[in-house]
Motif scaffolding. Structure first.
Motif, PDB file in Angstrom:
ATOM      1  N   TYR A  62      -4.471  12.925  -1.988  1.00  0.00           N
ATOM      2  CA  TYR A  62      -4.295  11.605  -1.346  1.00  0.00           C
ATOM      3  C   TYR A  62      -5.741  10.978  -1.202  1.00  0.00           C
ATOM      4  CZ  TYR A  62       0.654  11.763  -0.264  1.00  0.00           C
ATOM      5  OH  TYR A  62       1.886  12.024  -0.257  1.00  0.00           O
ATOM      6  N   ALA A  65      -5.772   8.991  -4.110  1.00  0.00           N
ATOM      7  CA  ALA A  65      -5.039   7.811  -4.118  1.00  0.00           C
ATOM      8  C   ALA A  65      -5.494   6.905  -3.582  1.00  0.00           C
ATOM      9  CB  ALA A  65      -3.664   8.423  -3.542  1.00  0.00           C
ATOM     10  N   GLN A  66      -6.324   6.940  -2.526  1.00  0.00           N
ATOM     11  CA  GLN A  66      -6.899   5.942  -1.615  1.00  0.00           C
ATOM     12  C   GLN A  66      -7.930   5.257  -2.522  1.00  0.00           C
ATOM     13  OE1 GLN A  66      -8.745   8.416   1.676  1.00  0.00           O
ATOM     14  NE2 GLN A  66      -7.130   7.212   3.011  1.00  0.00           N
ATOM     15  N   ASP A  80       5.509   5.944  -1.501  1.00  0.00           N
ATOM     16  CA  ASP A  80       5.112   7.302  -1.209  1.00  0.00           C
ATOM     17  C   ASP A  80       6.380   8.132  -1.523  1.00  0.00           C
ATOM     18  OD1 ASP A  80       3.606   9.713  -1.358  1.00  0.00           O
ATOM     19  OD2 ASP A  80       3.223   9.601   0.822  1.00  0.00           O
ATOM     20  N   CYS A  83       7.478  11.822   0.705  1.00  0.00           N
ATOM     21  CA  CYS A  83       6.470  11.692   1.669  1.00  0.00           C
ATOM     22  C   CYS A  83       6.408  12.949   2.520  1.00  0.00           C
ATOM     23  CB  CYS A  83       6.472  10.425   2.487  1.00  0.00           C
ATOM     24  SG  CYS A  83       7.679  10.317   3.556  1.00  0.00           S
ATOM     25  N   GLY A  88       0.045  11.624   4.148  1.00  0.00           N
ATOM     26  CA  GLY A  88      -0.438  11.093   3.199  1.00  0.00           C
ATOM     27  C   GLY A  88      -0.024   9.672   3.164  1.00  0.00           C
ATOM     28  N   THR A  89       1.232   9.149   3.302  1.00  0.00           N
ATOM     29  CA  THR A  89       1.634   7.683   3.402  1.00  0.00           C
ATOM     30  C   THR A  89       0.675   6.892   4.437  1.00  0.00           C
ATOM     31  OG1 THR A  89       3.673   8.499   3.229  1.00  0.00           O
ATOM     32  CG2 THR A  89       3.516   6.081   3.111  1.00  0.00           C
ATOM     33  N   LEU A  92      -2.864   6.384   3.519  1.00  0.00           N
ATOM     34  CA  LEU A  92      -2.988   5.211   2.379  1.00  0.00           C
ATOM     35  C   LEU A  92      -3.069   3.953   3.386  1.00  0.00           C
ATOM     36  CD1 LEU A  92      -0.933   6.563  -0.542  1.00  0.00           C
ATOM     37  CD2 LEU A  92      -3.155   6.712  -0.328  1.00  0.00           C
ATOM     38  N   PHE A 101       3.347  -0.192   2.895  1.00  0.00           N
ATOM     39  CA  PHE A 101       3.519   0.987   2.624  1.00  0.00           C
ATOM     40  C   PHE A 101       4.880   1.611   3.008  1.00  0.00           C
ATOM     41  CE2 PHE A 101      -0.964   0.515   2.031  1.00  0.00           C
ATOM     42  CZ  PHE A 101      -1.291   1.234   0.940  1.00  0.00           C
ATOM     43  N   GLY A 103       7.176   5.327   2.916  1.00  0.00           N
ATOM     44  CA  GLY A 103       7.216   6.589   2.698  1.00  0.00           C
ATOM     45  C   GLY A 103       8.934   6.970   2.664  1.00  0.00           C
ATOM     46  N   THR A 146       3.399   6.764  -5.455  1.00  0.00           N
ATOM     47  CA  THR A 146       2.586   8.167  -5.450  1.00  0.00           C
ATOM     48  C   THR A 146       3.633   9.014  -5.228  1.00  0.00           C
ATOM     49  OG1 THR A 146       2.259   8.001  -3.099  1.00  0.00           O
ATOM     50  CG2 THR A 146       0.545   7.151  -4.486  1.00  0.00           C
ATOM     51  N   CYS A 147       3.587  10.156  -6.237  1.00  0.00           N
ATOM     52  CA  CYS A 147       4.670  11.170  -6.338  1.00  0.00           C
ATOM     53  C   CYS A 147       3.861  12.560  -6.232  1.00  0.00           C
ATOM     54  CB  CYS A 147       5.503  10.761  -7.157  1.00  0.00           C
ATOM     55  SG  CYS A 147       7.057  12.020  -7.277  1.00  0.00           S
TER      56      CYS A 147
END
Length: 259
Positions: A62, A65-66, A80, A83, A88-89, A92, A101, A103, A146-147
Motif C-alpha cells: 500500500y 500504491a500511495q 480497492d 479491501c 489499506g483503503t 490511500l 476511494f 473499498g 488496487t487488488c
C-alpha cells in the motif's frame, strides 16, 4: 537471451499464511477469516522493528500504491478490490484527499469492521463480488484499481479479470499482487484459503490476456521500485518477481453478447 530467475530466501515468496507467521502472534498483526489485520497500528517501521514479515509485505504494497497514486493525482475514482479490514483503503484515501476511494470485499463482517475503524470524507466501503461485478459492485469505471492478495483466493479468476477490463478506464491502471514465488504453479497451496499460487510465467500469460501492458516488479524501470528497494537496503526480504505488477490498457474484445 533468457532472463535469469532471481534466487530468493524461502520466506521472501509471500506464500506464507498470515496465520502461520510466528511474528503475527507477538507483534500485533493477525488474520481473521482470510483477512490480514494490522492490530498494532499502521506504522510500517513498528513492524520492521518487530520483524513481522507478513505485516511488512502487506503495508509496503500500500505504501507503493500511495507512491503510484501521486503520479496520478488527477485520479477521481480509486477502487480497492478485496479491501479486507480496510486499512489499506484508508491509507490511500488519507494520502490523496482529492480522490474518492471505495473499498470492496465479499465479506460483510470485514466491511462492517472497516467502516467502524476507518472514516474519511472521501472513503466508503461496500460488500461486493468481483465475479458478479455489475450486480454487486456497479458499473462505475475507475481510474485506478488496487487488488492485493486477492486473485489467489478466487475460484473463477477469469471473471474477476474480465470485470476489471470493463470497469477500469482505458487509460487506467491496475495495481495487483499475488503470491508467485514458486518455480511451478501450486494447485493445492499449504494455506487452504489459497486456491492457487502461480508461477511467474503463468501469471504473466494470464494477465497479458486481459491487459496490453504488464509492467513487472523485476524490471529495473518498474514504477516506484524504490519502495521495495528501501526494504532490501534494511535487510528485509521481498521477492520482486511479478509481485507486484502494474497493468494498463485493458483489452476489451468485440462481443455481440454485451450491451
Amino acid at each position: 537471451m533468457k532472463e535469469e530467475r532471481p534466487t530468493a530466501p524461502a520466506d521472501a515468496h509471500s506464500t506464507e499464511s498470515p496465520a502461520d507467521s510466528p511474528a503475527a502472534e507477538f507483534s500485533g498483526s493477525g488474520v481473521v477469516d482470510e483477512h490480514f489485520l494490522p492490530e498494532a497500528g499502521l506504522d510500517l517501521d513498528a513492524y520492521i522493528a518487530s520483524g513481522d514479515l507478513t505485516a511488512i509485505h502487506h503495508l509496503t504494497r500500500y505504501k507503493w500504491a500511495q507512491a503510484i497514486l501521486r503520479q496520478r493525482s488527477s485520479a477521481a475514482s480509486v477502487l480497492d478490490l478485496g479491501c479486507g479490514s480496510g486499512y489499506g483503503t484508508f491509507l490511500l484515501a488519507e494520502a490523496q484527499p482529492q480522490s474518492q476511494f471505495l473499498g470492496v470485499d465479499y465479506d460483510p463482517q470485514a466491511i462492517s469492521e472497516a467502516a467502524r475503524r476507518y472514516t474519511l470524507p472521501n472513503l466508503a466501503f461496500a460488500t461486493g463480488d468481483p465475479t458478479d461485478w455489475e450486480a454487486s459492485i456497479g458499473d462505475t469505471k475507475h481510474d485506478i484499481v488496487t487488488c492485493f492478495d486477492v486473485l489467489e483466493h478466487v475460484k473463477h479468476r477469469e471473471l474477476l479479470l474480465e470485470g476489471l477490463t470493463y470497469h477500469l478506464r482505458q487509460d487506467g491502471w491496475l495495481l495487483l499482487s499475488t503470491p508467485c514465488g514458486h518455480a511451478r504453479n501450486v494447485l493445492e497451496p499449504d494455506w487452504e484459503p489459497h486456491r492457487i499460487e502461480y508461477a511467474a510465467a503463468s501469471l504473466y500469460d494470464l494477465l497479458r490476456r486481459y491487459f496490453a501492458v504488464v509492467r513487472r516488479a523485476d524490471e529495473p524501470s518498474f514504477p516506484e521500485r524504490r519502495i521495495f528497494e528501501a526494504l532490501h537496503a534494511r535487510g528485509i526480504d521481498y521477492l520482486l518477481y511479478m509481485n507486484p505488477v502494474l497493468c494498463s490498457e485493458p483489452i476489451q474484445l468485440p462481443n455481440p453478447y454485451r450491451w
